[in-house]
Design an enzyme around this catalytic site. Structure first.
Site, PDB file in Angstrom:
ATOM      1  N   LYS A   1       0.789   1.256  -1.185  1.00  0.00           N
ATOM      2  CA  LYS A   1       1.220   0.687   0.179  1.00  0.00           C
ATOM      3  C   LYS A   1       2.022  -0.705  -0.100  1.00  0.00           C
ATOM      4  O   LYS A   1       2.967  -0.817   0.504  1.00  0.00           O
ATOM      5  CB  LYS A   1       0.189   0.688   1.144  1.00  0.00           C
ATOM      6  CG  LYS A   1      -0.571   1.965   1.462  1.00  0.00           C
ATOM      7  CD  LYS A   1       0.581   2.833   2.272  1.00  0.00           C
ATOM      8  CE  LYS A   1      -0.211   4.225   2.265  1.00  0.00           C
ATOM      9  NZ  LYS A   1       0.857   5.117   2.965  1.00  0.00           N
TER      10      LYS A   1
ATOM     11  N   SER B   1      -0.734   0.024   5.810  1.00  0.00           N
ATOM     12  CA  SER B   1      -2.318  -0.206   5.977  1.00  0.00           C
ATOM     13  C   SER B   1      -2.656  -1.608   5.908  1.00  0.00           C
ATOM     14  O   SER B   1      -2.019  -2.286   5.142  1.00  0.00           O
ATOM     15  CB  SER B   1      -2.939   0.774   4.647  1.00  0.00           C
ATOM     16  OG  SER B   1      -4.315   0.485   4.712  1.00  0.00           O
TER      17      SER B   1
ATOM     18  N   TYR C   1      -4.456   3.306  -4.574  1.00  0.00           N
ATOM     19  CA  TYR C   1      -3.830   3.593  -3.156  1.00  0.00           C
ATOM     20  C   TYR C   1      -3.219   2.430  -2.414  1.00  0.00           C
ATOM     21  O   TYR C   1      -2.459   2.561  -1.830  1.00  0.00           O
ATOM     22  CB  TYR C   1      -5.011   4.336  -2.405  1.00  0.00           C
ATOM     23  CG  TYR C   1      -4.740   4.241  -0.862  1.00  0.00           C
ATOM     24  CD1 TYR C   1      -3.868   5.346  -0.247  1.00  0.00           C
ATOM     25  CD2 TYR C   1      -5.322   3.612   0.076  1.00  0.00           C
ATOM     26  CE1 TYR C   1      -3.442   5.030   1.055  1.00  0.00           C
ATOM     27  CE2 TYR C   1      -5.056   3.445   1.363  1.00  0.00           C
ATOM     28  CZ  TYR C   1      -4.141   4.376   1.782  1.00  0.00           C
ATOM     29  OH  TYR C   1      -3.849   4.307   3.257  1.00  0.00           O
TER      30      TYR C   1
END
Ligand code: UFG
Length: 338
Positions: free
Chosen positions: A154, A125, A150
């Protein structure tokens, strides 16, 4: 040629399965259906005419993951989407995110090693860049401290894959997505947010159709042309196509390094009000919205430098913002009629 797609009944996963099938790949989906539905498999079949193999289990279960790799031989590559993705929820339940997103990746890489599957495409991302110092953001931009657990998963996942590739045959393409929106032109697959959507576009379409009363626009005091925050919105089918190119590239050993990283965006930044205007134009609906305070954790503006992906992958996002918003609206209308 068999490709394993984890999270293949999810939003980006399902569109990628269709594109893979349409390019001649045989797809095996693994998904625990924690944020998707088995019926997506039927809809994939309706679009492509081919039913993908579907295995329901949780990749955090090491035994089941290793058993899966025993059962299916000759997998040529893996596209790994399966992960939790709600930024706000990850702040509330960090351990849930670290456990799910990282344990599943470790199990998957172990299974791949055991079965000598070398190629993995990983869903990363643009959140890894935080608020970049320079725009558009290139793949060389520094990785900033993650704003959310989150985003941190990644960043850690990228490092786990890189370190693994140093000691075994793993080759990877890490794809850093900007903001995927829209739905398949058939309106048979799209984004299915459970509960109240966190993301802008499903919130817009749900408001227009009457599920939500009003959209809150988070902040109009940013340093942008109209004061609202800017993102690089990309059509999910354009995004899905890049995955097919990435997996082709590794299978054909065209990759130049064991780890390659690409930004996937359009290169264009649009503000929240630009998105709303486009929606109102293509749908003919007047949207009920209200300006409220900024959402904590939001960056002001980010859009991609896509030259590397354009030149090296020979891929370019084609859909306009209006295309994206119309497909999102058609999908919302299709959901209503289900
Ligand atoms: N927004 C609103 N109102 C809403 C929802 C969103 O004004 O109800 C605004 C946000 O403040 C932001 C823009 O719309 O300016 C886009 O917000 P999204 O929640 O749709 O997307 P984000 O850019 O926050 O997050 C997305 C993905 C994440 C990923 C992140 C990387 O959802 O998974 O991009 O920047 F990590």
């Amino acid at each position: 040629m068999k490709i394993l797609v984890t999270g293949g009944t999810g939003y980006i996963g399902s569109h990628t399965v269709v594109e893979l099938q349409q390019s001649g790949y045989e797809v095996i989906i693994v998904d625990n259906l924690s944020n998707s539905y088995k019926s997506v498999v039927d809809n994939i079949e309706r679009i492509s005419g081919i039913r993908p193999v579907f295995e329901k289990f949780d990749l955090t279960d090491q035994k089941k993951t290793l058993d899966f790799f025993q059962k299916y031989s000759n997998i040529k590559g893996v596209i790994h989407f399966a992960a939790f993705k709600a930024v706000g929820e990850s702040v509330q339940f960090p351990l849930k995110y670290y456990h799910n997103n990282l344990q599943s990746l470790v199990n998957l890489l172990n299974g791949m090693e055991q079965s000598k599957v070398a190629n993995i495409v990983f869903s990363s991302s643009c959140t890894v860049y935080g608020q970049p110092d320079e725009l558009p953001v290139t793949e060389q931009a520094p990785i900033k401290k993650a704003w959310s657990p989150y985003g941190h998963t990644k960043q850690i996942s990228e490092v786990i894959i890189e370190n693994t590739s140093k000691v075994n045959s793993t080759k990877a393409i890490l794809l850093r997505y900007f903001n995927p929106i829209g739905a398949h032109e058939s309106s048979l697959i799209g984004e299915l947010p459970l509960g109240v959507p966190n993301n802008l576009v499903p919130f817009i379409t749900q408001t227009a159709i009457g599920i939500r009363k009003e959209l809150s626009v988070f902040g109009n005091d940013y340093n942008t042309h109209d004061g609202t925050a800017i993102r690089d919105y990309i059509h999910v089918v354009d995004l899905a196509k890049a995955h097919v190119i990435a997996i082709d590239r590794m299978i054909n050993t065209e990759n130049k390094k064991k780890i390659e990283i690409f930004n996937l965006g359009t290169g264009n930044g649009f503000s929240v009000l630009d998105v709303i205007n486009s929606f109102e134009k293509v749908s003919g609906q007047k949207l009920n919205y209200n300006i409220v305070d900024r959402r904590p954790g939001d960056v002001e503006k980010v859009w991609a430098d896509t030259r590397f992906a354009n030149e090296v992958l020979g891929w370019k996002a084609e859909k306009t913002l209006d295309n994206m918003m119309l497909s999102a609206w058609n999908w919302e209308l299709a959901l209503k009629n289900k």
